[in-house]
Structures are given as C-alpha cells and as structure tokens.
Write an enzyme that holds these catalytic residues in place. Structure first.
Site, PDB file in Angstrom:
ATOM      1  N   PRO A 196       0.818  -1.217   0.000  1.00 46.64           N
ATOM      2  CA  PRO A 196       0.000   0.000   0.000  1.00 46.64           C
ATOM      3  C   PRO A 196       0.854   1.270   0.000  1.00 46.64           C
ATOM      4  O   PRO A 196       1.778   1.403   0.789  1.00 46.64           O
ATOM      5  CB  PRO A 196      -0.827  -0.103   1.282  1.00 46.64           C
ATOM      6  CG  PRO A 196      -0.395  -1.316   1.999  1.00 46.64           C
ATOM      7  CD  PRO A 196       0.580  -2.058   1.165  1.00 46.64           C
ATOM      8  N   HIS A 197       0.513   2.154  -0.920  1.00 47.41           N
ATOM      9  CA  HIS A 197       1.180   3.448  -0.997  1.00 47.41           C
ATOM     10  C   HIS A 197       0.293   4.362  -1.832  1.00 47.41           C
ATOM     11  O   HIS A 197      -0.630   3.899  -2.493  1.00 47.41           O
ATOM     12  CB  HIS A 197       2.566   3.330  -1.638  1.00 47.41           C
ATOM     13  CG  HIS A 197       2.524   2.821  -3.048  1.00 47.41           C
ATOM     14  ND1 HIS A 197       2.364   1.484  -3.335  1.00 47.41           N
ATOM     15  CD2 HIS A 197       2.575   3.460  -4.236  1.00 47.41           C
ATOM     16  CE1 HIS A 197       2.338   1.319  -4.653  1.00 47.41           C
ATOM     17  NE2 HIS A 197       2.463   2.505  -5.226  1.00 47.41           N
ATOM     18  N   ALA A 198       0.587   5.639  -1.770  1.00 48.13           N
ATOM     19  CA  ALA A 198      -0.152   6.617  -2.572  1.00 48.13           C
ATOM     20  C   ALA A 198       0.821   7.706  -2.990  1.00 48.13           C
ATOM     21  O   ALA A 198       2.001   7.664  -2.634  1.00 48.13           O
ATOM     22  CB  ALA A 198      -1.308   7.202  -1.752  1.00 48.13           C
TER      23      ALA A 198
END
Length: 159
Positions: free
Chosen positions: A71-73
């Site tokens: 998960p990353h943005a």
C-alpha cells in the site's frame, strides 16, 4: 535522507516489522501497515486516507504477488520522510474486486518519487520475486525471522 534508503535499515530504524497481526478487512490491514510509520511521525493519518482514496479510484494497484500488497499513494499529503513497514497477518484478507489472498503488507511512504522507483521497488522486488521468501515471511513468528529472510537476499540485485 539521501536517496540511498536501505529497506532493512529503515524497517529496523522505524521498528516497523510486525508479525501475526489480525485484520478484519483490507482497510484495517492497510491501517495496521501504516501505523508504525504514523507512530514514528514518518507519515500522518492523511496519507492513510489518501491510500484508501487511490484504492477507491484505481482498485488494488499495489498487489505485487499472491499474498503480497504494497500500500502506498502519491506523496503529496501526509508524508514527512521515507519509510517502510512490513506486517504479516494471521489470516488472509482480500481487496474488493480481487481474488488474490493477501497476508503480507509492505507499507511504503516516500518523500520523493525517485526513492520509490530507484531504491525501494528494486529492493522489494529482490525479496518478493522469490516464492520461498514469501513463504518464509508468511510463516515468520518474530520480526527477527523476517529480518533474517531479508538479510539472506541480495538487495542490490536490481540497483
């Protein structure tokens, strides 16, 4: 921080390896993967929320293998430094619209995109391209076991 962010050093520095956690769904799993970085002030709650927003817009773009999600943005909101976390779940979770089981989450926050692409991803690929490493990490009962798996991998392979 220079763009020579070492994955393992960063995980140890941020005390961000957690094993055998329990999550009722993917949102809670992502939150658990971000919590060590929130605790160390690498990111804040807004970064977690932007991951959920990206997920809503683009689907689970960060599943990198069976059992493994990263998960990353975008780093526009809530990222103060480069940080990684690695958590394992005792039970697999699933992302909406995806049938791949996930029980390892590698939280990723980068203050600049070159860290992301130039250093973090090649090191992460080095570890998780090998199913044996994935199995060992899934079965790890302690963060020391996870550290030993990572130490056994040539992290410079793709750098």
């Amino acid at each position: 921080m220079s763009n020579k962010v070492d994955l393992l050093e960063n995980l140890i520095k941020n005390d961000s390896i957690k094993v055998g956690l329990s999550a009722s769904d993917y949102k809670e799993a992502i939150k658990l993967s971000m919590q060590p970085l929130i605790d160390k002030k690498v990111i804040d709650e807004n970064y977690y929320l932007s991951i959920l927003e990206s997920l809503k817009n683009y689907g689970p773009y960060f599943i990198i293998a069976d059992h493994v999600a990263m998960p990353h943005a975008q780093n526009e909101v809530g990222v103060f430094d480069n940080g990684f976390s690695l958590i394992t779940l005792e039970k697999e979770i699933y992302f909406e619209g995806d049938n791949r089981p996930i029980d390892i989450l590698i939280g990723l926050a980068s203050a600049s995109s070159d860290i992301h692409v130039g250093v973090a991803l090649p090191q992460i690929v080095s570890i998780f391209e090998n199913e044996e490493n994935i199995e060992k990490i899934r079965k790890a009962k302690s963060k020391e076991e996870v550290i030993n798996v990572i130490k056994s991998v040539d992290l410079k392979k793709y750098l």
